[in-house]
Design an enzyme around this catalytic site. Sequence first.
Site, short mmCIF file in Angstrom:
data_model
loop_
_atom_site.label_atom_id
_atom_site.label_comp_id
_atom_site.label_asym_id
_atom_site.label_seq_id
_atom_site.Cartn_x
_atom_site.Cartn_y
_atom_site.Cartn_z
N LYS A 130 1.01 -1.11 0.03
CA LYS A 130 -0.01 0.09 -0.05
C LYS A 130 0.96 1.02 -0.08
CE LYS A 130 -4.44 1.07 0.18
NZ LYS A 130 -5.63 0.30 -0.05
N ASP A 170 -7.12 4.55 -4.48
CA ASP A 170 -7.73 4.46 -3.02
C ASP A 170 -8.22 6.00 -2.98
OD1 ASP A 170 -7.71 2.34 -0.62
OD2 ASP A 170 -7.53 4.36 0.16
N ASN A 245 -15.87 6.65 -5.01
CA ASN A 245 -15.92 5.52 -5.90
C ASN A 245 -16.67 4.35 -5.40
OD1 ASN A 245 -13.97 2.64 -6.47
ND2 ASN A 245 -14.69 3.99 -8.31
N SER A 381 -8.30 -5.80 -10.28
CA SER A 381 -7.20 -5.01 -10.81
C SER A 381 -6.02 -6.37 -11.20
CB SER A 381 -6.44 -4.59 -9.40
OG SER A 381 -6.86 -3.42 -9.14
P1 NDP Z 1 -12.88 8.08 -2.85
O1 NDP Z 1 -11.79 9.12 -2.57
O2 NDP Z 1 -13.58 7.97 -3.93
O3 NDP Z 1 -14.11 8.59 -1.86
C1 NDP Z 1 -13.94 8.35 -0.24
C2 NDP Z 1 -15.26 9.01 0.06
O4 NDP Z 1 -15.01 8.75 1.58
C3 NDP Z 1 -15.45 10.33 0.15
O5 NDP Z 1 -17.01 10.48 0.04
C4 NDP Z 1 -15.06 11.07 1.26
O6 NDP Z 1 -15.59 12.19 1.81
C5 NDP Z 1 -14.90 10.17 2.26
N1 NDP Z 1 -14.05 10.28 3.16
C6 NDP Z 1 -12.71 10.08 3.03
N2 NDP Z 1 -12.14 10.37 3.99
C7 NDP Z 1 -12.82 10.36 5.08
C8 NDP Z 1 -12.73 10.82 6.56
N3 NDP Z 1 -11.57 10.80 7.02
N4 NDP Z 1 -13.93 11.19 7.28
C9 NDP Z 1 -15.15 11.01 6.51
N5 NDP Z 1 -15.28 10.43 5.41
C10 NDP Z 1 -14.09 10.41 4.51
O7 NDP Z 1 -12.08 6.75 -2.12
P2 NDP Z 1 -12.72 5.35 -2.39
O8 NDP Z 1 -14.08 5.07 -2.47
O9 NDP Z 1 -11.80 4.73 -3.50
O10 NDP Z 1 -12.48 4.62 -1.02
C11 NDP Z 1 -13.44 4.73 0.14
C12 NDP Z 1 -12.91 3.47 1.11
O11 NDP Z 1 -13.05 2.30 0.28
C13 NDP Z 1 -11.53 3.80 1.64
O12 NDP Z 1 -11.43 3.02 2.80
C14 NDP Z 1 -10.77 2.70 0.59
O13 NDP Z 1 -9.40 2.19 1.23
C15 NDP Z 1 -11.62 1.57 0.48
N6 NDP Z 1 -11.21 0.77 -0.63
C16 NDP Z 1 -11.20 1.42 -2.01
C17 NDP Z 1 -10.88 0.41 -2.96
C18 NDP Z 1 -11.00 0.98 -4.50
O14 NDP Z 1 -11.06 0.20 -5.35
N7 NDP Z 1 -11.17 2.39 -4.60
C19 NDP Z 1 -10.98 -0.98 -2.76
C20 NDP Z 1 -11.08 -1.74 -1.78
C21 NDP Z 1 -11.31 -0.67 -0.47
P3 NDP Z 1 -14.88 13.63 1.47
O15 NDP Z 1 -14.95 13.85 -0.13
O16 NDP Z 1 -15.74 14.76 2.28
O17 NDP Z 1 -13.49 13.57 1.72
O1 2IT Z 2 -7.89 -1.52 -0.64
C1 2IT Z 2 -7.90 -1.79 -1.90
O2 2IT Z 2 -7.99 -3.09 -1.97
C2 2IT Z 2 -7.65 -0.95 -2.89
N1 2IT Z 2 -7.47 0.17 -2.62
C3 2IT Z 2 -7.53 -1.45 -4.27
C4 2IT Z 2 -6.23 -2.27 -4.60
C5 2IT Z 2 -5.90 -2.41 -5.97
O3 2IT Z 2 -4.71 -2.79 -6.10
O4 2IT Z 2 -6.45 -2.47 -6.87
#
Ligand code: NDP
Ligand code: 2IT
Length: 449
Positions: A130, A170, A245, A381
Amino acid sequence: MVARLDEKLEPIFQDVLHRNPGESEFHQAVHEVLETLGPVLTKYPNLVDSKIIQRICEPERQIIFRVPWQDDKGEIHINRAFRVEFNSALGPYKGGMRFHPSVYLGIIKFLGFEQIFKNALTGMPIGGGKGGSDFCPKGKSDNEIMRFCQSLMTELYRHLGEYTDVPAGDIGVGQRELGYMFGQYKRITNRYESGVLTGKGLGWGGSRARTEATGYGTVYFVQEMLKARNDSLDGKTVVVSGSGNVAIYAMEKAMQFGAKIIACSDSSGILVDEAGIDLQLVKRIKEVERRRISTYADEKPGSRYVKAGNLWSVPCDVALPCATQNELNGSDAKTLIENGCIAVAEGANMPCTTEAAQMFQAADIAYGPGKAANAGGVATSALEMQQNASRDSWTFEHTEQRLEDIMINIHRNCFETAAEFGSPGNYVVGANITGFLKVARAMDAMGLI
Ligand code: NDP
Ligand code: 2IT
């Protein structure tokens, strides 16, 4: 206060605390895994002598570097970036990059640690890693984002490679950021090495269904948990935290399964729309116009945005935390349980505090931990890497079918392993032990690594 562990595991945890001071999220992630490994050591005592757990808790490599960049006014900024290459027993290090001001080593290590087991669960040949930076992308222009990504990649590139380490997105990192990073990697190395990054755009090596994969996969996992209880998402009310996302595509798939989404959120507040969230409007606001979710309420009559509101107090059948770590605590869990919630699945990584997770299990709520429930993103991925390696490009239907099969398989493995180790229905036990044994066996076969 956290519970004491099994007598063989407590000294290992104390050592982790001692060697990694101040990294509370990392401590939490390690503790949550160690808590479930007691029966594994009883069954396989050789794992104690080979110190596999101690080895897994120590990253193979940790990189910390400076990222200087200039904003549009010419002012210079210095950020710090990380890449923790945690474990490569099953394949190249694989895991996303997070851009958020809260990022420090402890967050990247917790995410990298979780990623090892999650990636093992997918059944794909990927190790765990990561990265990220304390850079805040909010309010930055495209040019500023580009300069930051180029500066970051100018150092990171030397640590990457399709057989070495393969980042993705992420929080704060999506296709735009990955594009800038890939472009810089290509310039520096003079190689069109598609498999070095995943989550790429469809026109330049990306996989169909990767954008959707994490959210879709989480909901496939919920559907499987409910199926195991002779139930389904059809007709259920769902609350999803975040509006990024993962949240967007969790909402989309839940709707496809007949559920109604009544609320989502961001870090400033919550959006409630009892008539059902209009996903096209969310997508336009978040993906096209890059605006705040609060502006939804200005456009959709009957909906309301509550600044600093508590999302988990909105009564629902299913709760999907899809924003960030520790966003759902014990008191939120109590409210959800009292309001009749039947299932919780973690689209985000470690969004439930240890206390909340334990409360869901004690209340016999179907609880899917992130390692299992959100593994669809990284699994897809790996499908992207597969397409890149064969210079092929699959249809959406084919890729989504693979994703669904992978999620069904993860659910089945977790379910069966939990029963085998004496905790039927406990997906935390099932996910941790399944992932751990895969990694431990591979490491064992490779000698002392
Ligand atoms: P994005 O940046 O697309 O969206 C993040 C969302 O979470 C936004 O709505 C944001 O609000 C909110 N957020 C982020 N930080 C905080 C915080 N400290 N407190 C409150 N709200 C918060 O990220 P993703 O959707 O990609 O990721 C969301 C979660 O999913 C994470 O935990 C990530 O690790 C996990 N994840 C993502 C994967 C991926 O493929 N993208 C895969 C597996 C897990 P704001 O805009 O106000 O900051
Ligand atoms: O937390 C996760 O699994 C991710 N942010 C996606 C990692 C990846 O390599 O697609």
